[in-house]
Design a protein around this motif. Structure first.
Motif: not given
Length: 322
Positions: A178-202
């Protein structure tokens, strides 16, 4: 003895290469820079929010947890893995595209010590015309084909794009690309984690001018190629005084409610409740006090608060433990 009351926290703001200034629309006093994340309710080594109202003012959420335990947070109110508060509540300003990413499950062997996996959900607060997100893989994509696409620089051909508008909601179990894209503001409810694996970063530089780390092998390991159970929905069917369920997982239940007038509600001994004010304003009343609320604010209601009332005209998210 301190009586339970709704807790409001001083957000922890995070600068991100994709961030902007959109969180100012909620009246938040954000620091200089590209602010991508407001951690509104957090009990994590990378950010712990501090109470800003009432008798517990200036205590961190971790200190509140240690002092008041299950009485305030509920019998389900702790992570069984690390003992911390089980959820992390954020507001995200996506001024630019986020990296293409995926999150692991709790039992992934590559997780840092004491860290949780990450299942999350988004509620779109604002979206510029034409906004989109990346939400899963195209049909037929396998580990082998995705690995080849990454090597060839054609990963975007494997990704599913979905148009978004305010009020849309997305459930993102671990394993969902997944990825949020430009122009979006969201509320996020998530498990208490700060682990993200990046596949691609442009191929873009980070805030320090250097490319951000990618985590190709970990990402390929944790992706749910046959489907993760991700679901999305429009939420304009919500009606005043009734909860519309947006997401149900082993980690949280999230509902949307429309406040129109006065709405009497209650917490349960099993779980705290978290309110995210999406739109509008009003007043939150409970036995012993009241406070005004407005869009962009988040409140942690202790499990033993019991009866409370929402007054006003507003759109609210309510999260609690299943």
């Amino acid at each position: 003895m301190i009586k339970p009351y709704p807790l409001q926290f001083q957000p922890e703001f995070k600068e991100r290469v994709w961030g902007g200034r959109a969180l100012e629309q909620f009246g938040l006093d954000i620091p200089e820079g590209h602010i991508g994340e407001g951690w509104m309710i957090a009990d994590h080594p990378n950010g712990t929010t501090t109470v800003m109202n009432g008798d517990l003012k200036d205590l961190g959420l971790d200190q509140v947890r240690e002092q008041f335990g299950q009485e305030w947070f509920g019998s389900k109110g702790f992570s069984e893995i690390n003992g911390r508060f089980p959820l992390l509540i954020k507001l995200l300003d996506c001024n630019d595209d986020l990296s293409i990413q995926v999150h692991p499950t709790d039992d992934y062997e590559g997780l840092p010590q004491g860290e949780l996996g990450k299942t999350e959900m988004w509620y779109v607060l604002d979206a510029k015309p034409g906004s989109k997100i990346i939400y899963g893989l195209n049909n037929g994509v396998t580990r082998e084909s995705l690995q080849l696409a990454i090597a060839n620089g054609t990963i975007t051909d494997s990704l599913r794009e979905v148009p978004v508008e305010a009020g849309d909601t997305f459930y993102i179990p671990s394993g969902t690309v997944h990825a949020l894209c430009a122009g979006v503001v969201v509320a996020e409810i998530q498990q208490n984690s700060d682990t993200t694996y990046r596949l691609y970063d442009y191929n873009r530089p980070g805030l320090d001018g250097k490319p951000r780390d990618l985590h190709i092998e970990d990402s390929l390991n944790v992706i749910a190629y046959e489907g993760s159970g991700a679901t999305m929905m429009k939420t304009d069917t919500a009606i005043p005084g009734e909860w519309l369920q947006l997401a149900k997982s082993p980690y949280f239940i999230v509902e949307k409610g429309i406040v129109s007038g006065a709405w009497s509600l209650t917490t349960t001994p099993a779980s705290f409740a978290i309110l995210v004010i999406c739109e509008g304003q009003g007043r939150l009343n409970w036995d012993g006090g009241s406070l005004d609320y407005k869009a962009g604010q988040c409140f942690l209601l202790p499990a033993n608060l019991l009866q409370y009332t929402l007054e006003g005209n507003a759109t609210v998210l309510r999260s609690y433990l299943p």
